[in-house]
Structures are given as structure tokens and as C-alpha cells.
Design an enzyme around this catalytic site. Structure first.
Site, PDB file in Angstrom:
ATOM      1  N   ALA A   4      44.853  38.358  41.471  1.00 37.26           N
ATOM      2  CA  ALA A   4      44.822  37.718  42.787  1.00 37.26           C
ATOM      3  C   ALA A   4      43.539  38.082  43.521  1.00 37.26           C
ATOM      4  CB  ALA A   4      46.041  38.143  43.606  1.00 37.26           C
ATOM      5  N   GLN A   8      49.537  44.163  44.601  1.00 39.57           N
ATOM      6  CA  GLN A   8      48.302  44.833  44.184  1.00 39.57           C
ATOM      7  C   GLN A   8      47.665  44.148  42.971  1.00 39.57           C
ATOM      8  OE1 GLN A   8      46.476  47.121  45.576  1.00 39.57           O
ATOM      9  NE2 GLN A   8      47.836  47.496  47.296  1.00 39.57           N
ATOM     10  N   SER A   9      47.876  42.862  42.838  1.00 37.82           N
ATOM     11  CA  SER A   9      47.379  42.114  41.690  1.00 37.82           C
ATOM     12  C   SER A   9      45.855  42.099  41.620  1.00 37.82           C
ATOM     13  CB  SER A   9      47.890  40.675  41.768  1.00 37.82           C
ATOM     14  OG  SER A   9      47.215  39.836  40.860  1.00 37.82           O
ATOM     15  N   ASN A  10      45.324  42.536  40.480  1.00 36.24           N
ATOM     16  CA  ASN A  10      43.879  42.426  40.246  1.00 36.24           C
ATOM     17  C   ASN A  10      43.470  40.965  40.067  1.00 36.24           C
ATOM     18  OD1 ASN A  10      43.273  45.319  40.120  1.00 36.24           O
ATOM     19  ND2 ASN A  10      44.453  45.303  38.212  1.00 36.24           N
TER      20      ASN A  10
END
Length: 326
Positions: A77, A73-75
């Protein structure tokens, strides 16, 4: 020198939060919010300021593919994928886990797909090994004729931290008499850049559990940015909002998210901005932030991640208010 590229329009808004200030026992003009969640690219968030520098370096080196790492859930990325889409670059995201572990996930993963990014799943091994996996992915891409550029975890490098050296100067131009800037501390680059612009004494980082030694990470990045020593022990960092760990809902964070939403209509995420707000509230309660002092909360974005965090979604829906006719 690397050329910075434009990925959004600046400055972002600075807005007062009088109802939240009153709720916390502060004066009406004490509390402000810097709206980096409203940055236009890819759903917004603080990582865009870093990407203006790191993607600028990638283009200067002739890259045609961006590679980076993060949690599913990386912002960072998600915004790397958006930057690639805007500039016509391929993007490969290296995540821990497997496709099966992400089944049913939403939030940032949906947007990664919409932006056309490809995901390399690194398996269930040690997350700290992701950087090595990303190096291997870059080598595989080179063998196919691609020209990859590896952006570090969170975009946090001395180069990426320049984004918040700029952001801190932008904030000072909007509100000169700031005494506190409260910010989520993830991979360290955002806080490091702010320290470079505002000084150690005005920046309060709230550790989110993303790195093992946050003070060392910030001190190293700030030192490389300013070319002078920063001692980890002199940085203002709160360590009290991690709870059971990164990605695990911490009860004070849920309370902070609800308080910001019901007083100001501001939405925070449970991993970064929610923890930062919980840290701000704790700092007011224990006297680190006092009535009559001017404080700014840096909203780092992350709204899509809220919908990919099942604990928060389930708790929020369970608490939904019901109207009953009389």
C-alpha cells in the site's frame, strides 16, 4: 500487451554477507543478499517491481485513481501510494479496522499520508472481505467521475509477477551459479516470478502467514505466468516461521533480525524479511542449505513497518545495550 513503466533504476545491488555466513557455519562466499530494499521509490521494497507492470496497465486503461488493499502496515500500500504520487494519480487504500484502531500508529501509515493517499477503513469484519469492499469503493469512485484501477492484494497477479520474472533474470546475470534463493512468501507473486525465472528447485519461499494456502497461490500465479502447470507439492516452501500468526512477533524472527543487524548492519522487518531470514537460518541448521552451496537472500524491504510494529520496537528498546564508564 501491457507496457511496463519505469519506477526505479536497475539492477539493484547484490552483496556478499561473509560475517553472517561465518556465524551460520557457512563459507565466506556462500551467502549473498539481493538488495531490493534499496529500490529508490517510496522507501524501497519488492513491490515496486510488480507496480511497474500493474500501474503500467492502469495508465494504459486511462485510470486516474489507484485502489488497493492490505493491512494497515502494508508495504504494498505504501509503495502504491508513492507510485501514485510520482505519476500524479490519486490513491485510495482499503484497510481493515477503524481510524481509532490506528491511533498512535507510525511506520507505513505515516508515509501513506505523506504521499497523499486516502484510506478507506473497512471496519473490524472479516479481512477476507476486503476485496469486495475494494470493489465497492471503485464503484463509488466511478459514480463521482473518477476512473479507478484496482490493484490486487500485494500486487500479486500474473501481471504483477512479471516483475520478479524480470528480477530473477537480473539476479542470474549478476550471479549465475545460484543454488538457493530465499524469499519471504506473502501474497505469492514475488516467489512465483522467481520460480518462472529460476525454476522450482532453486527458490525457497518462507511462508509469512499472509494467505491461507501459500503453495496454491504460488502455483496458480506461476502457472498463469509460464502457461504450464506448477504443482503446489513440488514447490519449496517452509511453513515453520509463522508462529502465532501474521503480524504477531515470532521469537526466532526477532533473533534473526538481531543476527542480521549485528553481523552485517542489515535491517529486516518482523513480518516478511525477518521471517525469511529466520527461515534461511533454520534451513542451514537442518541441512537444507549446506556449506559450499551458493545462496542468495532476497531482501524485500519493509523497514518502515518495523517502526509500526510495537512488539518489535518495545523488545528492541528493552534490550538496548548500556555503556557504563569505568
Amino acid at each position: 500487451m501491457t507496457d511496463k513503466i519505469a519506477l526505479s533504476t536497475w539492477p539493484t545491488p547484490l552483496e556478499p554477507m561473509p560475517r553472517l555466513a561465518e556465524t551460520l557455519g557457512l563459507r565466506e562466499g556462500d551467502l549473498w543478499i539481493k538488495r531490493d530494499d534499496l529500490i529508490g521509490l517510496g522507501g524501497g521494497g519488492n513491490k515496486v517491481r510488480k507496480l511497474e507492470w500493474t500501474v503500467g496497465a492502469a495508465l494504459a486503461e486511462g485510470a486516474d485513481t489507484l485502489v488497493t488493499t492490505g493491512a494497515a502496515q502494508s508495504n504494498h500500500a505504501r509503495l502504491t501510494a508513492a507510485a501514485g504520487a510520482r505519476l500524479g494519480l490519486d490513491v485510495v487504500l482499503v484497510f481493515p479496522g477503524t481510524p481509532q484502531s490506528a491511533t498512535g500508529s507510525s511506520g507505513n501509515l505515516v508515509l501513506d499520508s505523506l504521499f497523499g493517499a486516502r484510506v478507506f477503513w473497512a471496519g473490524e469484519g472479516d479481512p477476507s472481505a476486503l476485496a469486495g469492499v475494494a470493489d465497492d469503493v471503485c464503484e463509488q469512485l466511478r459514480r463521482t467521475g473518477a476512473r479507478p484501477y484496482l490493484i490486487p492484494f500485494g500486487g500479486s497477479s500474473p501481471l504483477g509477477a512479471r516483475g520478479y520474472l524480470d528480477g530473477g533474470k537480473e539476479l542470474l546475470a549478476q550471479l549465475a551459479d545460484i543454488e538457493h534463493v530465499v524469499v519471504a512468501l506473502g501474497s505469492g507473486g514475488t516467489m512465483a516470478g522467481l520460480v518462472g525465472a529460476l525454476g522450482e528447485e532453486r527458490v525457497l519461499g518462507v511462508h509469512c502467514g499472509a494467505v491461507a494456502e501459500p503453495a496454491v497461490a504460488v502455483a496458480d500465479l506461476a502457472g498463469a505466468l509460464s502457461r504450464r502447470n506448477h504443482t503446489p507439492g513440488t514447490l519449496r516452501i517452509r511453513m515453520d516461521q509463522v508462529g502465532a500468526g501474521y503480524g504477531v512477533l515470532h521469537e526466532p524472527v526477532l533473533e534473526a533480525i538481531q543476527t542480521a543487524a549485528t553481523t552485517e548492519g542489515i535491517v529486516l522487518d518482523p513480518v516478511y524479511s525477518g521471517r525469511a531470514m529466520a527461515g534461511l537460518i533454520a534451513a542451514v541448521r537442518d541441512g537444507e542449505l549446506r556449506r559450499g552451496q551458493r545462496a542468495v537472500f532476497l531482501h524485500t524491504g519493509g523497514l518502515p513497518g518495523l517502526f509500526g510494529h510495537t512488539q518489535t520496537v518495545h523488545r528492541s528498546v528493552a534490550a538496548l545495550h548500556t555503556y557504563e564508564a569505568v
